[in-house]
Design an enzyme around this catalytic site. Structure first.
Site, short mmCIF file in Angstrom:
data_model
loop_
_atom_site.label_atom_id
_atom_site.label_comp_id
_atom_site.label_asym_id
_atom_site.label_seq_id
_atom_site.Cartn_x
_atom_site.Cartn_y
_atom_site.Cartn_z
CG HIS E 14 -16.71 -7.74 31.85
ND1 HIS E 14 -15.84 -8.34 32.74
CD2 HIS E 14 -15.93 -7.25 30.85
CE1 HIS E 14 -14.61 -8.22 32.29
NE2 HIS E 14 -14.63 -7.58 31.15
CB CYS E 33 -11.51 -3.09 32.69
SG CYS E 33 -10.23 -3.95 31.78
CG HIS E 39 -14.60 -4.12 27.87
ND1 HIS E 39 -14.72 -3.60 29.15
CD2 HIS E 39 -13.82 -5.22 28.00
CE1 HIS E 39 -14.04 -4.34 29.99
NE2 HIS E 39 -13.48 -5.34 29.32
CG HIS E 41 -13.15 -10.08 27.15
ND1 HIS E 41 -12.02 -9.55 26.59
CD2 HIS E 41 -13.38 -9.35 28.27
CE1 HIS E 41 -11.58 -8.55 27.35
NE2 HIS E 41 -12.39 -8.41 28.37
CG ASP E 79 -23.02 -17.56 24.05
OD1 ASP E 79 -22.05 -16.79 23.89
OD2 ASP E 79 -23.58 -18.17 23.12
CG HIS E 80 -24.42 -13.97 22.06
ND1 HIS E 80 -23.56 -15.03 21.93
CD2 HIS E 80 -24.32 -13.27 20.91
CE1 HIS E 80 -22.96 -14.96 20.75
NE2 HIS E 80 -23.39 -13.90 20.11
CD GLU E 126 -10.52 -10.51 30.66
OE1 GLU E 126 -11.32 -10.19 31.54
OE2 GLU E 126 -9.40 -9.99 30.54
#
Lengths: 136, 136, 136, 136, 136, 136
Positions: E14, E33, E39, E41, E79-80, E126
């Site tokens: 994100h 951020c 980047h 998580h 996801d991904h 996170e």
């Protein structure tokens, strides 16, 4: 050369009892693990392989192939099972975590594909305070 | 008022099978947990109490008394046991972790000493991805 | 051959201060760890042994004997102690975690029973981000 | 001789895509990791060094110097970054965790100060189930 | 009444950037951020439900039904993925973990089946030091 | 409304000894924690706040402001300290973890800025098996 480790888990029950020992020796050596009704654990298994990084893909092993192998050879036959009753090796071997590590190592080596990187280590934790490793 | 939580563990085996359901329903509802040979887990139990901090000692509960109670009432009768065969409540109740939480809560409340701070919550984790809580 | 690792813990206080260095050097090298009033940690110690699996018992070591040894030699004299004041080696050695690992290794080797599998590694974590290992 | 391990973390995004492979091969080999918009992880990096314990200080390495080095060489340029776009090596290399381990190892070795203990191992975990190690 | 919590995970990227704020405010509020390349998580999501234990089955919820729902509604679409580019709500909302918790809560409530026990809490981490909870 | 939890840590030493009790009572109540030389722990502190998500920024609290506050009020004065000797409240209060939780709660409330979301809970773990919570 790089070492890659994948972590898997399975939940199983067992009873520690040696047919080569009498009742008194069994109780003394295995203590509460000798309980005839058995007990169980969430086992954590780590499989480590060592290989070269493919310059084209940047990968040391095809992960889905490794996962499929470990699931077929170890997780499916051990997960949600009674090790004494349902895993053939433990008809004669006591299902200590030492022997569990040896059996997993032997099963994986027997099924290890020719093109795979070297199987380097099996690590199995019975609890987070009790850990066993076999280096092939 | 302060809330104090103590963490304990035990390793046990069980089989999920309801006498009120037929074989097909048992297999469908419980899946691999219905395996007749059973399987097992490392259960993690947390007991939370809520009470005042004693101004003289700075303590909310006498820890050794709480530990002795939980060990006598829960850990000793459940650790390294087959829940179906060796814990009386599971002669009629299915040993799901839901029922395990309820049974632990009931056993502790029945034995809870008058002078103890209030028993607030029982939390039991079957695995780190599967957690159950009862608030008295 | 199998490697078995057992995890233990103890909580202790210490102050890092070298009698061979002046005040300025002590403050510069050890920073806040040089605080004259001391501070403390929950140390996690892992003891690894390497041995054969006994074909009769399926065990590589008698766990209760290993636990008793580590408790007598390491946990009892270190747990809930001030390392500088209550552990003799730290009368002259600075109780860094490096030296703590060396002292634990030396104490265990000196008391290691003849029939035990080989003591392979001591691992001690001061925090989960700060880990030290000695391979005998 | 003692081995000291320090744990660090960084959060980054990446996309697995090899310029040497066509679209079909990329999708087949990398699966959902080939998503053109990328995804990300909390990476955990452990740096292990091996050295003698200084008899005067009881230390094997000056921790603040090691931390400063790792932060400058690895954490600052990788944390909260897109590895494909912002880390120069991944202009040509696929940012698999295998290659990430190799790049971190190479960067640290190139900047390793003469007086430091030997850099022994880099360990990087993409998730707690997926771990890679390089022994220089 | 019992509370059951299931843990799931997904890895995503994100960028924190508000269209309602200018560049300077974005950089000041979101810091690293706000990096335009993004980047990522490893997010950990816990879903808690509260319900009665069925006396026949000993279960508070049909786990496979809950898992299927969470996988379809949350894990598959997140996801991904790049949250900004691939999750529709984040076309207008900033993908902070606060908003991520709210979006997961809203999506699950909108799809929640009539017969299910009450959805009580969404918890999303996170990192292990940064945790967010929504109580419906 | 969302609940946000941040995790912090500090390492400190302490001795449990009440000036209102005689030597025998101190030894009986506190056991090895009454050791006159003291001992120590790695404490983990979690601070939970509850507030609205700002629609412009997607944030419930300015994290750097919260971190600065907790570091100034709790971590700096407690980390690498002897609680009995260096934290003023423990001149008269016994530094049990119960009192530590109360003191941290009081210090944070006294310094809590007007514009901050509500301080909801302080959680402090002395070890992973011993956890204390104060809800303001």
């Amino acid at each position: 050369m790089i070492r890659l480790t994948r972590r898997y888990g399975f939940s199983a029950s067992h009873r520690l009892h040696s047919q080569q020992l009498d009742e008194t020796a069994n109780r003394q050596i295995y203590g509460k693990c000798n309980n005839p009704f058995g007990h169980g654990h969430n086992y954590v298994v780590e499989v480590s392989v060592k290989g070269r990084v493919d310059p084209e893909t940047g990968l040391a092993v095809e992960l889905s192939a490794l996962d499929n192998l470990v699931k077929r050879i170890v997780i499916e036959p051990f997960d949600h099972r009674n090790l004494n009753e349902e895993v053939s090796e433990f008809g004669s071997l006591v299902p200590t975590t030492e022997n569990l590590a040896v059996v997993i190592d032997q099963r994986l080596r027997a099924a290890w594909p020719a093109g795979f990187p070297r199987l380097e280590k099996i690590r199995i934790a019975e609890t987070e305070r009790n850990i066993f490793e076999v280096n092939g």
